[in-house]
Scaffold this active site. Structure first.
Site, PDB file in Angstrom:
ATOM      1  CB  THR A   1      -0.923  -0.020   1.239  1.00 33.61           C
ATOM      2  OG1 THR A   1      -1.823  -1.108   1.083  1.00 33.61           O
ATOM      3  CG2 THR A   1      -1.713   1.254   1.398  1.00 33.61           C
TER       4      THR A   1
ATOM      5  CB  THR B   1       0.326  -3.709   6.389  1.00 28.88           C
ATOM      6  OG1 THR B   1      -0.919  -3.739   5.675  1.00 28.88           O
ATOM      7  CG2 THR B   1       0.883  -2.305   6.414  1.00 28.88           C
ATOM      8  CG  ASP B   2      -2.687  -7.331   3.675  1.00 27.89           C
ATOM      9  OD1 ASP B   2      -3.054  -6.654   4.649  1.00 27.89           O
ATOM     10  OD2 ASP B   2      -3.253  -7.293   2.566  1.00 27.89           O
TER      11      ASP B   2
HETATM   12  N1  ASP Z   1      -2.759  -5.416   0.722  1.00 21.35           N
HETATM   13  C1  ASP Z   1      -1.709  -4.489   1.095  1.00 21.35           C
HETATM   14  C2  ASP Z   1      -0.403  -5.239   1.107  1.00 21.35           C
HETATM   15  O1  ASP Z   1      -0.166  -5.965   2.040  1.00 21.35           O
HETATM   16  C3  ASP Z   1      -2.000  -3.886   2.406  1.00 21.35           C
HETATM   17  C4  ASP Z   1      -1.002  -2.885   2.887  1.00 21.35           C
HETATM   18  O2  ASP Z   1       0.116  -2.756   2.432  1.00 21.35           O
HETATM   19  O3  ASP Z   1      -1.372  -2.181   3.857  1.00 21.35           O
HETATM   20  O4  ASP Z   1       0.376  -5.127   0.215  1.00 21.35           O
END
Ligand code: ASP
Length: 312
Positions: A14, A93-94
């Site tokens: 993200t 973050t995932d």
């Molecule tokens: N779906 C995203 C990822 O993990 C979520 C994020 O980065 O917050 O790449």
């Protein structure tokens, strides 16, 4: 003495995401902006000795072993250079906690490897990525820093403990009972406990094993829950799974039906590990246990640890 550089490796997430509208913080596409472009847009980072490399460009929900393998190799390459002070990795973050755990297991670095992320896309009215990147670079520049850590919302989490705990808030990570390693405040690191230490020899063996194979040994996660059955375990055994991590209830308890299927899987040579599906705490062993526990690792981290063991 010449100033040492920080290498920033881009993998997507993200933090590199874009949305069609600046007030949309959820309807965006991750992994759109290159890491060099992300850094170029942050005035506070200009003039610092930063080198960028785009290792991957993906939404981390789609993380693969191939990307981990490449990322580990690029980290090992840069960490071996005398003129490199530390690394920053931009990441979604995932699955950030999984990549952090994997990299600590295969690198056990004596230099800092800092994962940086964001909960809002780069196009947001108030994106969190730029501050998180500034904080991550400051942690990487911090001379005594070592090991794989994640920095999010000013909090420094160690690879062993970090876990995504919120779906939306900017301060989306926790370190459970262990608590954070420290904080980054106006560029300064305030340390609460020791930087991650690793077993360098075990990491060297793990890195060599990862370089040798093209796929991770098949290790799957199953969950114990009300009305659980052994159907998934039996199907996995039939498919040739080599390891099963059970995300058990509470202190590692497993539904009787699922437990019986796991016992049979073990008898058939499948490695079985019990972790807890609780967000906090660890499985405490009891005398009557017949299934090994994960030594405090969450189900996703226990899966990686078991896959690395099976590679050895
Ligand atoms: N779906 C995203 C990822 O993990 C979520 C994020 O980065 O917050 O790449």
């Amino acid at each position: 003495m010449s100033v040492k550089k920080i290498v920033v490796l881009g993998t997507g997430g993200t933090i590199a995401g874009t949305a069609s509208s600046a007030d949309d913080n959820v309807g965006y596409t991750a992994a759109q902006v290159g890491v060099a472009q992300l850094l170029a847009a942050i005035p506070a980072l200009q003039g610092l000795p930063l080198h960028t490399e785009q290792v991957a460009q993906l939404d981390s929900k789609d993380m693969t072993f191939e990307v981990w393998r490449l990322l580990a190799a690029r980290c090992a390459h840069w960490l071996a250079q005398d003129d490199v002070q530390g690394l920053v990795i931009t990441h979604g973050t995932d699955t950030l906690e999984e990549t952090a755990f994997f990299l600590q297991a295969v690198l056990a670095p004596a230099k800092p490897v800092v994962l940086a992320c964001a909960m809002r896309p780069s196009t947001a009215i108030a994106p969190d990525g730029p501050q998180n990147l500034i904080d991550a670079v400051n942690v990487a520049l911090c001379a005594p820093a070592r090991g794989v850590v994640a920095v999010c919302a000013g909090v420094i989490h160690g690879a062993a403990d970090v876990q995504k705990v919120h779906t939306y808030r900017l301060d989306a990570f926790g370190s459970g009972d262990a608590g954070p390693i420290g904080y980054v405040e106006e560029g300064a690191v305030r340390l609460l406990r020791a930087w991650p230490q690793g077993d360098v020899q075990a990491a060297g063996r793990a890195l060599a094993a990862v370089a040798r194979v093209t796929a991770m040994p098949p290790v799957e996660i199953v969950m114990s829950h009300a009305a659980a059955t052994g159907a998934v375990v039996r199907a996995l055994v039939a498919l040739g799974v080599r390891g099963i991590v059970v995300a058990a209830t509470g202190n590692g308890t497993v539904h009787t039906e699922l437990r019986e299927a796991l016992r049979q899987a073990r008898a058939a040579g499948v490695r079985v590990v019990r972790a807890t599906r609780c967000a906090n705490g660890r499985v405490l062993p009891a005398a009557a246990d017949d299934l090994p526990h994960s030594a405090g690792l969450s189900p996703v981290k226990a899966r990686i640890a078991l896959a690395l063991e099976l590679m050895d």
